[in-house]
Design a protein around this motif. Structure first.
Motif, mmCIF file in Angstrom:
data_model
loop_
_atom_site.group_PDB
_atom_site.id
_atom_site.type_symbol
_atom_site.label_atom_id
_atom_site.label_comp_id
_atom_site.label_asym_id
_atom_site.label_seq_id
_atom_site.Cartn_x
_atom_site.Cartn_y
_atom_site.Cartn_z
ATOM 1 N N PHE A 6 22.120 29.126 40.553
ATOM 2 C CA PHE A 6 21.658 29.930 41.690
ATOM 3 C C PHE A 6 22.409 31.264 41.726
ATOM 4 C CE2 PHE A 6 21.721 31.128 46.204
ATOM 5 C CZ PHE A 6 20.361 31.200 46.439
ATOM 6 N N VAL A 10 20.827 34.969 41.657
ATOM 7 C CA VAL A 10 21.046 35.901 42.773
ATOM 8 C C VAL A 10 21.752 37.170 42.301
ATOM 9 C CG1 VAL A 10 22.277 36.225 44.953
ATOM 10 C CG2 VAL A 10 20.936 34.160 44.574
ATOM 11 N N MET A 82 12.236 33.781 42.600
ATOM 12 C CA MET A 82 13.470 34.265 43.214
ATOM 13 C C MET A 82 13.617 35.781 43.082
ATOM 14 S SD MET A 82 15.279 31.712 44.408
ATOM 15 C CE MET A 82 15.636 29.999 44.207
ATOM 16 N N VAL A 117 11.854 31.863 49.577
ATOM 17 C CA VAL A 117 12.936 31.687 48.611
ATOM 18 C C VAL A 117 13.830 30.525 49.019
ATOM 19 C CG1 VAL A 117 15.025 32.769 47.672
ATOM 20 C CG2 VAL A 117 12.891 34.038 47.752
ATOM 21 N N ALA A 121 14.403 27.280 46.730
ATOM 22 C CA ALA A 121 15.752 26.958 46.250
ATOM 23 C C ALA A 121 16.103 25.495 46.535
ATOM 24 C CB ALA A 121 16.786 27.875 46.898
#
Length: 123
Positions: A6, A10, A82, A117, A121
């Motif tokens: 993740f 990001v 994402m 999102v 996730a």
């Protein structure tokens, strides 16, 4: 998706958004660009020597490296959506840095992206 993956996603998305903002800053320094055969090299030189544009391109390169790492760890069907976080960061950054408008409609669209999102996730 684990926390490290993740984070790769990001940070890659954030670098991509920073790249967009730096490219915009460089373009603002140059002004409106009109390319002709007579000025293509001088305009290209002005663009290529703008520090914000060079920084933006460097951010793109780093974001691609992080993106490749992320794609090696997670399905593209999870990672790719994402990227929409970039729209959120870029819109907020453009509002803050350049005074671009953030209407209620744009804010609601940003909220929809964030909810999507977050939902994605968790899968």
């Amino acid at each position: 998706m684990n926390f490290a993956t993740f984070c790769f996603i990001v940070f890659g998305v954030l670098l991509n958004a920073v790249a967009q903002l730096l490219l915009k800053a460089g373009a603002r320094n140059i002004g409106e660009i009109h390319i002709t055969l007579a000025n293509i090299f001088s305009v290209g030189w002005r663009v290529a020597t703008q520090i914000p544009i060079i920084g933006g391109l460097a951010c793109y390169v780093l974001s691609v490296v992080l993106w490749i790492i992320a794609l090696s760890r997670v399905d593209v069907s999870v990672a790719y959506p994402m990227l929409s976080l970039g729209y959120v960061v870029t819109a907020l950054g453009a509002w803050y840095l350049f005074g671009e408008a953030l209407s209620m409609q744009r804010l609601m669209a940003i909220l929809v992206i964030l909810v999507g999102v977050a939902w994605l996730a968790r899968t």
